[in-house]
Design a protein around this motif. Structure first.
Motif, PDB file in Angstrom:
ATOM      1  N   VAL A 129       0.668  -1.125   0.007  1.00 52.23           N
ATOM      2  CA  VAL A 129      -0.059  -0.027   0.047  1.00 52.23           C
ATOM      3  C   VAL A 129       0.855   1.151   0.103  1.00 52.23           C
ATOM      4  O   VAL A 129       1.838   1.445   0.600  1.00 52.23           O
ATOM      5  CB  VAL A 129      -0.975  -0.182   1.270  1.00 52.23           C
ATOM      6  CG1 VAL A 129      -1.692   1.235   1.410  1.00 52.23           C
ATOM      7  CG2 VAL A 129      -1.809  -1.187   1.076  1.00 52.23           C
ATOM      8  N   PRO A 130       0.578   2.365  -0.765  1.00 51.65           N
ATOM      9  CA  PRO A 130       1.346   3.577  -0.870  1.00 51.65           C
ATOM     10  C   PRO A 130       1.133   4.379   0.506  1.00 51.65           C
ATOM     11  O   PRO A 130       0.299   4.941   0.624  1.00 51.65           O
ATOM     12  CB  PRO A 130       1.149   4.326  -2.049  1.00 51.65           C
ATOM     13  CG  PRO A 130      -0.510   3.523  -2.294  1.00 51.65           C
ATOM     14  CD  PRO A 130      -0.472   2.289  -1.720  1.00 51.65           C
ATOM     15  N   ALA A 131       1.929   3.787   1.506  1.00 53.07           N
ATOM     16  CA  ALA A 131       1.651   4.488   2.882  1.00 53.07           C
ATOM     17  C   ALA A 131       3.182   4.220   3.619  1.00 53.07           C
ATOM     18  O   ALA A 131       3.719   3.328   3.359  1.00 53.07           O
ATOM     19  CB  ALA A 131       0.811   4.008   3.627  1.00 53.07           C
ATOM     20  N   ASP A 132       3.410   5.115   4.568  1.00 50.30           N
ATOM     21  CA  ASP A 132       4.447   4.690   5.408  1.00 50.30           C
ATOM     22  C   ASP A 132       4.187   3.868   6.437  1.00 50.30           C
ATOM     23  O   ASP A 132       2.983   3.332   6.508  1.00 50.30           O
ATOM     24  CB  ASP A 132       4.714   6.283   6.237  1.00 50.30           C
ATOM     25  CG  ASP A 132       5.299   7.158   5.123  1.00 50.30           C
ATOM     26  OD1 ASP A 132       6.087   7.038   4.267  1.00 50.30           O
ATOM     27  OD2 ASP A 132       4.995   8.622   5.642  1.00 50.30           O
ATOM     28  N   HIS A 133       5.140   3.005   6.852  1.00 45.57           N
ATOM     29  CA  HIS A 133       4.932   1.763   7.592  1.00 45.57           C
ATOM     30  C   HIS A 133       5.875   1.710   8.780  1.00 45.57           C
ATOM     31  O   HIS A 133       7.214   1.846   8.280  1.00 45.57           O
ATOM     32  CB  HIS A 133       4.890   0.499   6.689  1.00 45.57           C
ATOM     33  CG  HIS A 133       4.455  -0.517   7.568  1.00 45.57           C
ATOM     34  ND1 HIS A 133       4.409  -2.065   6.671  1.00 45.57           N
ATOM     35  CD2 HIS A 133       4.113  -0.884   8.534  1.00 45.57           C
ATOM     36  CE1 HIS A 133       3.843  -2.874   7.461  1.00 45.57           C
ATOM     37  NE2 HIS A 133       3.749  -2.287   8.588  1.00 45.57           N
ATOM     38  N   VAL A 134       5.430   1.726   9.763  1.00 45.92           N
ATOM     39  CA  VAL A 134       6.151   1.713  11.076  1.00 45.92           C
ATOM     40  C   VAL A 134       6.132   0.420  11.716  1.00 45.92           C
ATOM     41  O   VAL A 134       5.168   0.180  12.264  1.00 45.92           O
ATOM     42  CB  VAL A 134       5.794   2.954  12.163  1.00 45.92           C
ATOM     43  CG1 VAL A 134       6.870   2.863  13.365  1.00 45.92           C
ATOM     44  CG2 VAL A 134       5.955   4.325  11.488  1.00 45.92           C
ATOM     45  N   LEU A 135       7.437  -0.277  12.196  1.00 46.60           N
ATOM     46  CA  LEU A 135       7.035  -1.448  12.664  1.00 46.60           C
ATOM     47  C   LEU A 135       8.468  -1.995  13.145  1.00 46.60           C
ATOM     48  O   LEU A 135       9.558  -1.017  13.024  1.00 46.60           O
ATOM     49  CB  LEU A 135       6.827  -2.609  11.513  1.00 46.60           C
ATOM     50  CG  LEU A 135       7.929  -2.788  10.532  1.00 46.60           C
ATOM     51  CD1 LEU A 135       7.676  -4.142   9.702  1.00 46.60           C
ATOM     52  CD2 LEU A 135       8.053  -1.671   9.534  1.00 46.60           C
ATOM     53  N   ILE A 136       8.535  -3.182  13.828  1.00 50.25           N
ATOM     54  CA  ILE A 136       9.849  -3.649  14.444  1.00 50.25           C
ATOM     55  C   ILE A 136      10.188  -4.878  13.693  1.00 50.25           C
ATOM     56  O   ILE A 136       9.370  -5.472  12.755  1.00 50.25           O
ATOM     57  CB  ILE A 136       9.665  -4.146  16.033  1.00 50.25           C
ATOM     58  CG1 ILE A 136       8.910  -5.494  16.258  1.00 50.25           C
ATOM     59  CG2 ILE A 136       9.400  -2.945  16.376  1.00 50.25           C
ATOM     60  CD1 ILE A 136       8.813  -5.889  17.407  1.00 50.25           C
ATOM     61  N   ASP A 137      11.241  -5.318  13.841  1.00 52.57           N
ATOM     62  CA  ASP A 137      11.904  -6.458  12.893  1.00 52.57           C
ATOM     63  C   ASP A 137      11.474  -7.704  13.748  1.00 52.57           C
ATOM     64  O   ASP A 137      12.107  -8.078  14.776  1.00 52.57           O
ATOM     65  CB  ASP A 137      13.376  -6.564  12.784  1.00 52.57           C
ATOM     66  CG  ASP A 137      13.915  -7.538  11.869  1.00 52.57           C
ATOM     67  OD1 ASP A 137      13.143  -8.576  11.735  1.00 52.57           O
ATOM     68  OD2 ASP A 137      15.020  -7.375  11.362  1.00 52.57           O
ATOM     69  N   ASN A 138      10.382  -8.270  13.338  1.00 54.88           N
ATOM     70  CA  ASN A 138       9.786  -9.348  14.123  1.00 54.88           C
ATOM     71  C   ASN A 138      10.443 -10.696  14.084  1.00 54.88           C
ATOM     72  O   ASN A 138      10.829 -11.533  14.939  1.00 54.88           O
ATOM     73  CB  ASN A 138       8.291  -9.649  13.608  1.00 54.88           C
ATOM     74  CG  ASN A 138       7.305  -8.930  14.689  1.00 54.88           C
ATOM     75  OD1 ASN A 138       6.733  -9.583  15.461  1.00 54.88           O
ATOM     76  ND2 ASN A 138       7.131  -7.864  14.267  1.00 54.88           N
ATOM     77  N   VAL A 139      11.065 -11.101  12.587  1.00 53.10           N
ATOM     78  CA  VAL A 139      11.964 -12.316  12.457  1.00 53.10           C
ATOM     79  C   VAL A 139      12.891 -12.127  13.746  1.00 53.10           C
ATOM     80  O   VAL A 139      13.548 -13.080  14.411  1.00 53.10           O
ATOM     81  CB  VAL A 139      12.240 -12.228  11.078  1.00 53.10           C
ATOM     82  CG1 VAL A 139      13.076 -13.426  10.966  1.00 53.10           C
ATOM     83  CG2 VAL A 139      11.033 -12.395  10.185  1.00 53.10           C
ATOM     84  N   SER A 140      13.946 -10.942  13.403  1.00 50.77           N
ATOM     85  CA  SER A 140      15.014 -10.989  14.345  1.00 50.77           C
ATOM     86  C   SER A 140      14.522 -11.023  15.871  1.00 50.77           C
ATOM     87  O   SER A 140      15.303 -11.787  16.670  1.00 50.77           O
ATOM     88  CB  SER A 140      15.685  -9.655  14.093  1.00 50.77           C
ATOM     89  OG  SER A 140      16.780  -9.345  15.102  1.00 50.77           O
ATOM     90  N   ALA A 141      13.399 -10.462  16.337  1.00 49.47           N
ATOM     91  CA  ALA A 141      13.091 -10.375  17.712  1.00 49.47           C
ATOM     92  C   ALA A 141      12.804 -11.964  18.119  1.00 49.47           C
ATOM     93  O   ALA A 141      13.070 -12.446  19.125  1.00 49.47           O
ATOM     94  CB  ALA A 141      11.860  -9.864  17.805  1.00 49.47           C
ATOM     95  N   ALA A 142      12.005 -12.562  17.167  1.00 56.45           N
ATOM     96  CA  ALA A 142      11.552 -14.025  17.549  1.00 56.45           C
ATOM     97  C   ALA A 142      12.804 -15.033  17.613  1.00 56.45           C
ATOM     98  O   ALA A 142      12.797 -15.982  18.322  1.00 56.45           O
ATOM     99  CB  ALA A 142      10.546 -14.618  16.606  1.00 56.45           C
ATOM    100  N   ARG A 143      13.846 -14.739  16.853  1.00 57.48           N
ATOM    101  CA  ARG A 143      14.960 -15.482  16.638  1.00 57.48           C
ATOM    102  C   ARG A 143      15.903 -15.096  18.092  1.00 57.48           C
ATOM    103  O   ARG A 143      16.144 -16.257  18.564  1.00 57.48           O
ATOM    104  CB  ARG A 143      15.889 -15.054  15.448  1.00 57.48           C
ATOM    105  CG  ARG A 143      17.092 -15.722  15.280  1.00 57.48           C
ATOM    106  CD  ARG A 143      18.052 -15.408  14.353  1.00 57.48           C
ATOM    107  NE  ARG A 143      18.953 -14.118  14.611  1.00 57.48           N
ATOM    108  CZ  ARG A 143      18.811 -12.867  14.127  1.00 57.48           C
ATOM    109  NH1 ARG A 143      18.037 -12.691  12.921  1.00 57.48           N
ATOM    110  NH2 ARG A 143      19.381 -11.956  14.846  1.00 57.48           N
ATOM    111  N   GLU A 144      15.864 -13.765  18.602  1.00 51.06           N
ATOM    112  CA  GLU A 144      16.798 -13.676  19.698  1.00 51.06           C
ATOM    113  C   GLU A 144      15.911 -14.334  20.975  1.00 51.06           C
ATOM    114  O   GLU A 144      16.608 -14.632  21.738  1.00 51.06           O
ATOM    115  CB  GLU A 144      16.668 -12.179  19.755  1.00 51.06           C
ATOM    116  CG  GLU A 144      17.762 -11.462  18.957  1.00 51.06           C
ATOM    117  CD  GLU A 144      17.369 -10.068  19.060  1.00 51.06           C
ATOM    118  OE1 GLU A 144      16.870  -9.601  19.881  1.00 51.06           O
ATOM    119  OE2 GLU A 144      17.696  -9.130  17.727  1.00 51.06           O
ATOM    120  N   ALA A 145      14.758 -14.363  20.869  1.00 52.22           N
ATOM    121  CA  ALA A 145      13.671 -14.994  21.967  1.00 52.22           C
ATOM    122  C   ALA A 145      14.214 -16.349  22.043  1.00 52.22           C
ATOM    123  O   ALA A 145      14.527 -17.306  23.088  1.00 52.22           O
ATOM    124  CB  ALA A 145      12.346 -14.805  21.655  1.00 52.22           C
TER     125      ALA A 145
END
Length: 336
Positions: free
Chosen positions: A152-168
C-alpha cells in the motif's frame, strides 16, 4: 480558569502569541525549555484551542485518528497511550477507534471516512483488505503500524519481528533448552503476518542450532489470548516428550502457558522455561515475572506520529518509507 485565550497562555509563559501558536500546532520546532513552559501554561490555564476556527483557517483540525483491532488487549491499550503522548507533544489530539478487527471497519478508517475532521490516520490493521484500499480513494494521509506485509502506498512503522523471535529462541537455546515449543503458529485460514514472521525467526534459530523442526511442538492457535495459551500448553505438557521451553508469540499466550504449567505441577522455569512477546505491564508483576521481547512502544508511537504529521503538513506525494523501531529481550524469572 475557563475560556483562556492564546494571549493568556503567552502572558503566563512569558513568550509571544506566535510561539504559543507554534507549540499548539506542532509545525515549527520550538526550543524544548520554551515548549515545556508553554505546555505548563496551557495546563494551568486549561486552554483549549478552537478546533473549528483552526480548521477553517488552515484546513486542519489538529486531530489524528488511531485505529486498533482490540483496545481491550493490553498491548494496544499501551500503544494507544504512547500515541496520545507523542501526539500531545505536537499539540495534536488523538481520536481512538476500536475496529474489532472487522475488515470493512478497517477499510473505512484507512480511507479517512470514519470521522470528517481527522487530518490523518494511524492504523494497526488486523484484516485490512489492501487491494480494496489501493483501488479506492483516500481522504487523508495514512501510516500503517505493525507487522503485516502491505503493498500500500503509505509509510509503515514496525519492528523486525523475525529478528526479535530469533533472539527469543536463542535465549532459550543458550539456557540449554532443546525441545522448544512455539505458541503462535496459525492455520492457513487464520494466519497473519505477525505469526508468520515470528515463526520464521523461531525456525531460523532452531536451524542454526542444528535442531530439527518438530510439528508436534508448534500446535496452531486460534488467537493470541490467555485461554488459548493455557489450552494449547496443556496439550504440549501431555506429550510423551513434553517441551522444556515455550516461546509464545504474545505475552497473553505466555500468561496462559504459565497457568497451564502451574495446574499440571510443572515448575517454571525449572521444568519449563517461558518467553513471551510485547512486554505488557503485567509481565513485570506476575509470578514468576515473564521474560519477554519488548518492542519500544514509545519509539513506535513517536515515529508513527512524526511520519503522519510530516505527511499532513508537508508533501503528501513524497516517497513512502518503512521505518523500523527498536526492540530488546528482557530476561526475567520465567527463564532464569
Amino acid at each position: 480558569m475557563g475560556g483562556a485565550r492564546l494571549k493568556d497562555v503567552a502572558e503566563r509563559a512569558g513568550v509571544s502569541i506566535k510561539t504559543v501558536s507554534n507549540v499548539v500546532r506542532g509545525e515549527i520546532r520550538v526550543a524544548e525549555p520554551t515548549r515545556t513552559r508553554v505546555l505548563r501554561a496551557i495546563d494551568e490555564l486549561d486552554y483549549r484551542p478552537n478546533a473549528s476556527a483552526r480548521h477553517l483557517r488552515t484546513g486542519r483540525s489538529g486531530v489524528i485518528g488511531l485505529a486498533v483491532p482490540e483496545l481491550v488487549q493490553p498491548y494496544f491499550a499501551e500503544l494507544a497511550t504512547a500515541v496520545i503522548e507523542a501526539a500531545r507533544a505536537h499539540g495534536v489530539a488523538v481520536l481512538v477507534e476500536d475496529t474489532g478487527g472487522d475488515p470493512e471497519a478497517e477499510l473505512r478508517v484507512a480511507r479517512g471516512l470514519s470521522d470528517p475532521l481527522v487530518d490523518g490516520v494511524l492504523i494497526s490493521p488486523s484484516r485490512l483488505d489492501q487491494a480494496a484500499l489501493v483501488r479506492g480513494p483516500r481522504r487523508v494521509p495514512l501510516v500503517l503500524l505493525g507487522e503485516r506485509d502491505f503493498e500500500v502506498p503509505a509509510d509503515h512503522v514496525l519492528i523486525d519481528n523475525v529478528s526479535a523471535a530469533r533472539e527469543a529462541t536463542e535465549h532459550l537455546l543458550a539456557r540449554g533448552c532443546r525441545r522448544i515449543a512455539a505458541l503462535g503458529f496459525q492455520t492457513s485460514a487464520t494466519r497473519h503476518t505477525t505469526s508468520q514472521q515470528r515463526a520464521r525467526g523461531y525456525l531460523t534459530a532452531l536451524r542454526a542450532a542444528g535442531l530439527a523442526y518438530d510439528p508436534a511442538l508448534t500446535p496452531p492457535v486460534r488467537g493470541f489470548a490467555r485461554a488459548e495459551g493455557q489450552a494449547v500448553t496443556r496439550g504440549l505438557l501431555a506429550l510423551p516428550e513434553p517441551p522444556d521451553a515455550v516461546f509464545c508469540f504474545s505475552d497473553l499466550l505466555a500468561s496462559g502457558a504459565v497457568r497451564a504449567a502451574y495446574d499440571a505441577g510443572v515448575r517454571v522455569p525449572g521444568e519449563l522455561a517461558v518467553v513471551g512477546f510485547d512486554d505488557i505491564e503485567e509481565t513485570r508483576f506476575c509470578v514468576p515475572s515473564l521474560t519477554t521481547v519488548a518492542p519500544d512502544k514509545a519509539q513506535l508511537a513517536r515515529l508513527a506520529v512524526d511520519a503522519l504529521l510530516t505527511r499532513v503538513t508537508g508533501d503528501p506525494e513524497a516517497p513512502h518509507t518503512t521505518i523500523h523501531a527498536s526492540h530488546r529481550l528482557i530476561p526475567r524469572e520465567s527463564t532464569s
